[in-house]
Scaffold this active site. Structure first.
Site, PDB file in Angstrom:
ATOM      1  N   HIS A   1      26.275  75.659  34.916  1.00 14.77           N
ATOM      2  CA  HIS A   1      27.385  76.214  35.701  1.00 14.77           C
ATOM      3  C   HIS A   1      27.323  77.741  35.693  1.00 14.77           C
ATOM      4  O   HIS A   1      26.763  78.345  34.769  1.00 14.77           O
ATOM      5  CB  HIS A   1      28.738  75.813  35.089  1.00 14.77           C
TER       6      HIS A   1
ATOM      7  N   CYS B   1      34.911  75.162  29.049  1.00 13.16           N
ATOM      8  CA  CYS B   1      34.935  73.778  29.552  1.00 13.16           C
ATOM      9  C   CYS B   1      36.065  72.955  28.945  1.00 13.16           C
ATOM     10  O   CYS B   1      36.532  71.992  29.546  1.00 13.16           O
ATOM     11  CB  CYS B   1      33.639  73.056  29.204  1.00 13.16           C
TER      12      CYS B   1
HETATM   13  C1  CIR Z   1      28.342  67.999  32.123  1.00 15.93           C
HETATM   14  O1  CIR Z   1      27.109  68.020  32.202  1.00 15.93           O
HETATM   15  O2  CIR Z   1      29.064  67.896  33.105  1.00 15.93           O
HETATM   16  C2  CIR Z   1      28.955  68.089  30.734  1.00 15.93           C
HETATM   17  N1  CIR Z   1      28.104  67.470  29.795  1.00 15.93           N
HETATM   18  C3  CIR Z   1      29.215  69.521  30.349  1.00 15.93           C
HETATM   19  C4  CIR Z   1      30.236  70.190  31.229  1.00 15.93           C
HETATM   20  C5  CIR Z   1      30.495  71.598  30.844  1.00 15.93           C
HETATM   21  N2  CIR Z   1      31.554  72.145  31.623  1.00 15.93           N
HETATM   22  C6  CIR Z   1      31.670  73.422  31.921  1.00 15.93           C
HETATM   23  O3  CIR Z   1      30.779  74.222  31.636  1.00 15.93           O
HETATM   24  N3  CIR Z   1      32.739  73.796  32.604  1.00 15.93           N
END
Ligand code: CIR
Length: 260
Positions: free
Chosen positions: A168, A255
């Site tokens: 991201h 996150c």
């Molecule tokens: C994913 O791959 O969607 C999750 N394992 C990690 C999401 C991390 N979210 C973020 O950076 N906002």
């Protein structure tokens, strides 16, 4: 420290579920340990509370292994909340699970209807604009739909590119105050932060870039001493939280909460 005129009052988090072991990851560096993740998560929630947050702590959702990463489900602004449309098919259903909570906290809710996709982790709100990274999860259709909603709130959106291999936009940057950004060298090199004050993560400490500013604290992952020293030298009040288990799933400080 600059620009302390804005204050958050609330945050929404979700407890990690036992299914976290099946969470998405770019590279397998080991199975996350749920008990340890719960400890880290509790420290994170406690720190938000210490910073003045009233935290809505949602129950674990076993059906959605990545649901602990609530940031990707919505964009929360003073004007209203916007429900996202995740680009990871296994995460789409997390939005409907989050919606009732936001409907209880906001008068004005909008939603990305599609067909585009967009995840909250690709959105950085600064004092002057909303920066959105095009990534493997967030595409130009999703960004255009968000831009149309934000235009009705007089918020300019600028589209930028997330470096290849980075999950991201905010994997590689954070807002430290209205006009100061913590960023990795690889992202800052793209020029997307020209005109901002930028503090770079130390070499080899790129994973420190995903931090959050919540009222008086900058909350960052533990284990990045040189970047922590840079932030302290710049006058920030730092709190470091262990993040080893979320890091196995490409997750960090931003996150784990919605903040508004
Ligand atoms: C994913 O791959 O969607 C999750 N394992 C990690 C999401 C991390 N979210 C973020 O950076 N906002």
């Amino acid at each position: 420290m600059r620009d302390t005129s804005w204050q958050f009052t609330r945050a929404v988090t979700r407890r990690p579920a036992a299914s976290i072991t099946a969470g998405l990851r770019a590279v397998d560096t080991g199975t996350p340990d749920l008990a340890l993740m719960l400890d880290h998560h509790a420290a994170y929630v406690a720190t938000l509370k210490e910073a003045g947050a009233e935290v809505t702590e949602l129950a674990a959702l076993d059906a959605f292994p990545d649901a602990v990463f609530v940031e990707d489900t919505a964009l929360c602004l003073p004007e209203g909340a916007i429900l996202m449309r995740p680009g990871a098919p296994s995460r789409m259903g997390e939005v409907a699970e989050m919606a009732p909570t936001l409907r209880g906290l906001y008068d004005r809710i909008r939603a990305i209807e599609g067909p585009g996709t967009i995840e909250g982790g690709d959105i950085l709100v600064t004092s002057r604009e909303v920066l959105v990274g095009q990534s493997a999860r967030t595409n130009s259709e999703g960004i255009a739909e968000l831009a149309a909603i934000l235009a009705t709130w007089n918020r300019p959106l600028r589209e930028v590119r997330v470096p290849k291999g980075v999950l991201h936009f905010k994997t590689d940057c954070s807002l430290l105050d209205g006009d100061t950004i913590l960023a990795t060298g690889r992202l800052a090199a793209s020029g997307c932060f020209d005109g901002y004050r930028v503090i770079l993560t130390a070499p080899g400490e790129e994973a420190a870039a995903n931090a959050i500013r919540y009222n008086r604290f900058v909350i960052m992952a533990a284990g990045f001493p040189e970047t922590a020293a840079r932030l302290r030298a710049a006058g920030y009040d730092l709190r470091e939280i262990a993040n080893s288990e979320c890091a196995k799933l490409d997750g960090g400080m931003s996150c784990l909460s919605l903040r508004f």
